[in-house]
Write a protein that holds these residues in place. Structure first.
Motif, PDB file in Angstrom:
ATOM      1  N   TYR A 216       0.815  -1.212   0.000  1.00  0.00           N
ATOM      2  CA  TYR A 216       0.000   0.000   0.000  1.00  0.00           C
ATOM      3  C   TYR A 216       0.851   1.266   0.000  1.00  0.00           C
TER       4      TYR A 216
ATOM      5  N   ASP B 163       0.794   5.579  -1.800  1.00  0.00           N
ATOM      6  CA  ASP B 163       0.006   6.569  -2.538  1.00  0.00           C
ATOM      7  C   ASP B 163       0.491   6.578  -3.989  1.00  0.00           C
TER       8      ASP B 163
ATOM      9  N   TRP C  62       1.866   3.594   2.908  1.00  0.00           N
ATOM     10  CA  TRP C  62       0.730   3.912   3.756  1.00  0.00           C
ATOM     11  C   TRP C  62       1.211   4.050   5.190  1.00  0.00           C
TER      12      TRP C  62
ATOM     13  N   TYR D 100      -2.381   8.877   8.260  1.00  0.00           N
ATOM     14  CA  TYR D 100      -3.474   9.273   7.366  1.00  0.00           C
ATOM     15  C   TYR D 100      -4.803   9.318   8.112  1.00  0.00           C
TER      16      TYR D 100
END
Length: 116
Positions: A32, A34, A40, A44
């Protein structure tokens, strides 16, 4: 969707798509990040512990996700991928609506407490 796109991809196609580094570290597995490759992170997730502030954050997150799906829809010509992304975009709209309903409910309850 990622597995569908990567499943039958050749090494040459992976390289051409700019995913050689990803393949070197993760093969065809999900990792994961962006859109620019930043991993990730739990940062967030935004939470203040105040229901009104948190619901506003949730509403904003749903709109950001909807916008991202729209951007991705514009970036692909694959009908099956567009179909999946359109479904996901519509789901974000429904989430936004439900969070809005929750916000209305919370504000009504808080207003009732103020006047009792």
């Amino acid at each position: 969707m990622v597995y569908q796109l990567m499943e039958n991809a050749t090494i040459e196609e992976i390289k051409k798509a700019g995913l050689a580094g990803h393949y070197a570290d993760h093969r065809k597995a999900l990792f994961y990040t962006d859109a620019t490759g930043n991993p990730w992170t739990a940062t967030y997730i935004q939470a203040k512990g105040d229901p009104i502030a948190d619901l506003h954050e949730d509403l904003a997150a749903e709109q950001k996700a909807r916008a991202t799906y729209e951007n991705l829809i514009h970036l692909t010509d694959e009908p099956e991928i567009k179909e999946i992304l359109t479904f996901l975009r519509e789901r974000e709209v429904v989430h936004f609506q439900r969070f809005g309903e929750c916000l209305d409910h919370i504000q009504e309850k808080m207003d009732m407490k103020k006047y009792k």
